[in-house]
Design a protein around this motif. Structure first.
Motif, PDB file in Angstrom:
ATOM      1  N   LEU A  17       0.831  -1.209   0.000  1.00  0.00           N
ATOM      2  CA  LEU A  17       0.000   0.000   0.000  1.00  0.00           C
ATOM      3  C   LEU A  17       0.863   1.256   0.000  1.00  0.00           C
ATOM      4  O   LEU A  17       0.542   2.233  -0.693  1.00  0.00           O
ATOM      5  CB  LEU A  17      -0.948   0.001   1.205  1.00  0.00           C
ATOM      6  CG  LEU A  17      -2.087  -1.016   1.162  1.00  0.00           C
ATOM      7  CD1 LEU A  17      -2.822  -1.056   2.494  1.00  0.00           C
ATOM      8  CD2 LEU A  17      -3.037  -0.737   0.020  1.00  0.00           C
ATOM      9  N   VAL A  18       1.953   1.228   0.743  1.00  0.00           N
ATOM     10  CA  VAL A  18       2.881   2.364   0.726  1.00  0.00           C
ATOM     11  C   VAL A  18       3.453   2.532  -0.681  1.00  0.00           C
ATOM     12  O   VAL A  18       3.544   3.640  -1.211  1.00  0.00           O
ATOM     13  CB  VAL A  18       3.999   2.183   1.780  1.00  0.00           C
ATOM     14  CG1 VAL A  18       5.095   3.215   1.595  1.00  0.00           C
ATOM     15  CG2 VAL A  18       3.417   2.264   3.185  1.00  0.00           C
ATOM     16  N   ALA A  57      -9.052  -6.939  -8.807  1.00  0.00           N
ATOM     17  CA  ALA A  57      -9.135  -5.524  -8.426  1.00  0.00           C
ATOM     18  C   ALA A  57      -7.876  -4.784  -8.843  1.00  0.00           C
ATOM     19  O   ALA A  57      -7.938  -3.683  -9.408  1.00  0.00           O
ATOM     20  CB  ALA A  57      -9.358  -5.392  -6.928  1.00  0.00           C
ATOM     21  N   VAL A  58      -6.723  -5.378  -8.598  1.00  0.00           N
ATOM     22  CA  VAL A  58      -5.458  -4.735  -8.963  1.00  0.00           C
ATOM     23  C   VAL A  58      -5.303  -4.680 -10.482  1.00  0.00           C
ATOM     24  O   VAL A  58      -4.852  -3.669 -11.029  1.00  0.00           O
ATOM     25  CB  VAL A  58      -4.275  -5.462  -8.287  1.00  0.00           C
ATOM     26  CG1 VAL A  58      -2.948  -5.009  -8.859  1.00  0.00           C
ATOM     27  CG2 VAL A  58      -4.322  -5.237  -6.781  1.00  0.00           C
ATOM     28  N   LEU A 143      -4.148   2.960  -5.922  1.00  0.00           N
ATOM     29  CA  LEU A 143      -4.382   2.769  -4.496  1.00  0.00           C
ATOM     30  C   LEU A 143      -5.774   2.182  -4.248  1.00  0.00           C
ATOM     31  O   LEU A 143      -5.943   1.313  -3.383  1.00  0.00           O
ATOM     32  CB  LEU A 143      -4.217   4.093  -3.749  1.00  0.00           C
ATOM     33  CG  LEU A 143      -4.430   4.047  -2.242  1.00  0.00           C
ATOM     34  CD1 LEU A 143      -3.434   3.101  -1.573  1.00  0.00           C
ATOM     35  CD2 LEU A 143      -4.332   5.448  -1.653  1.00  0.00           C
ATOM     36  N   ALA A 144      -6.763   2.627  -4.996  1.00  0.00           N
ATOM     37  CA  ALA A 144      -8.119   2.090  -4.837  1.00  0.00           C
ATOM     38  C   ALA A 144      -8.151   0.589  -5.129  1.00  0.00           C
ATOM     39  O   ALA A 144      -8.767  -0.186  -4.384  1.00  0.00           O
ATOM     40  CB  ALA A 144      -9.096   2.834  -5.747  1.00  0.00           C
ATOM     41  N   GLY A 145      -7.487   0.169  -6.199  1.00  0.00           N
ATOM     42  CA  GLY A 145      -7.428  -1.261  -6.508  1.00  0.00           C
ATOM     43  C   GLY A 145      -6.737  -2.049  -5.404  1.00  0.00           C
ATOM     44  O   GLY A 145      -7.197  -3.128  -5.011  1.00  0.00           O
ATOM     45  N   ALA A 146      -5.640  -1.506  -4.880  1.00  0.00           N
ATOM     46  CA  ALA A 146      -4.917  -2.177  -3.799  1.00  0.00           C
ATOM     47  C   ALA A 146      -5.760  -2.227  -2.526  1.00  0.00           C
ATOM     48  O   ALA A 146      -5.722  -3.215  -1.782  1.00  0.00           O
ATOM     49  CB  ALA A 146      -3.587  -1.468  -3.544  1.00  0.00           C
ATOM     50  N   LEU A 147      -6.534  -1.178  -2.274  1.00  0.00           N
ATOM     51  CA  LEU A 147      -7.394  -1.166  -1.086  1.00  0.00           C
ATOM     52  C   LEU A 147      -8.555  -2.151  -1.203  1.00  0.00           C
ATOM     53  O   LEU A 147      -8.951  -2.768  -0.216  1.00  0.00           O
ATOM     54  CB  LEU A 147      -7.914   0.247  -0.820  1.00  0.00           C
ATOM     55  CG  LEU A 147      -6.884   1.220  -0.251  1.00  0.00           C
ATOM     56  CD1 LEU A 147      -7.443   2.641  -0.220  1.00  0.00           C
ATOM     57  CD2 LEU A 147      -6.427   0.789   1.136  1.00  0.00           C
TER      58      LEU A 147
END
Length: 161
Positions: A17-18, A57-58, A143-147
């Motif tokens: 995420l970072v 998602a990613v 970031l949205a995909g990773a979340l």
């Protein structure tokens, strides 16, 4: 799965995420890999569903960010050669100024390319701002995909016995 192993997966997800935010390493891919490993090791319907949702998602976010950025930059009139020069100077900047050199080099490359094309500061700066906005929006999409992948993993943690 062993709680220590789940903690390690969680830490790898945090690192991913970072990375999705700072864009120095492929953070969303790290998140997808961690979620997929957890899903495969956990097994069963829940494990595989989490793995599939996380990877999809990613992947969808990865495709969407390039499509969106390209469309946004074309509408702003920023040519591909400008982005290429920005990318090249971003890579050079990454090695010259550790950590912050990538964005500094990218912005400088876009600005230099556009000042050569427009021959005035105002037009060059407008294109540079468009490139910066497109970059910021692609970071948010990644970031949205990773979340979403992270959320699937957390839901899977609670759903497994």
């Amino acid at each position: 799965m062993d709680p220590i192993a789940e903690l390690i997966v969680g830490l790898v997800i945090v690192v991913g995420l970072v990375g999705a935010v700072i864009q120095i390493y492929p953070g969303s891919i790290i998140v997808a890999a961690a979620v997929a490993v957890w899903g495969v090791v956990t097994g069963g319907t829940i494990g595989w569903a989490v793995a599939v949702v996380g990877v999809l998602a990613v992947a969808v976010a990865g495709v969407a960010k390039y499509l969106y950025a390209g469309r946004y930059l074309k509408s702003a009139g920023v040519p591909n050669r400008t982005l290429l020069l920005g990318a090249v100077l971003g890579v050079v900047g990454f090695f010259v100024i550790p950590v912050v050199g990538l964005p500094i080099g990218f912005v400088l490359g876009v600005y230099l390319s556009e000042i050569g094309r427009h021959r005035d500061h105002r037009g060059a700066w407008r294109a540079t701002l468009a490139a910066i906005k497109a970059t910021g929006l692609t970071i948010l999409i990644e970031l949205a995909g990773a979340l979403v992948a992270t959320g699937a993993w957390v839901a899977g943690l609670f759903a497994t016995p």
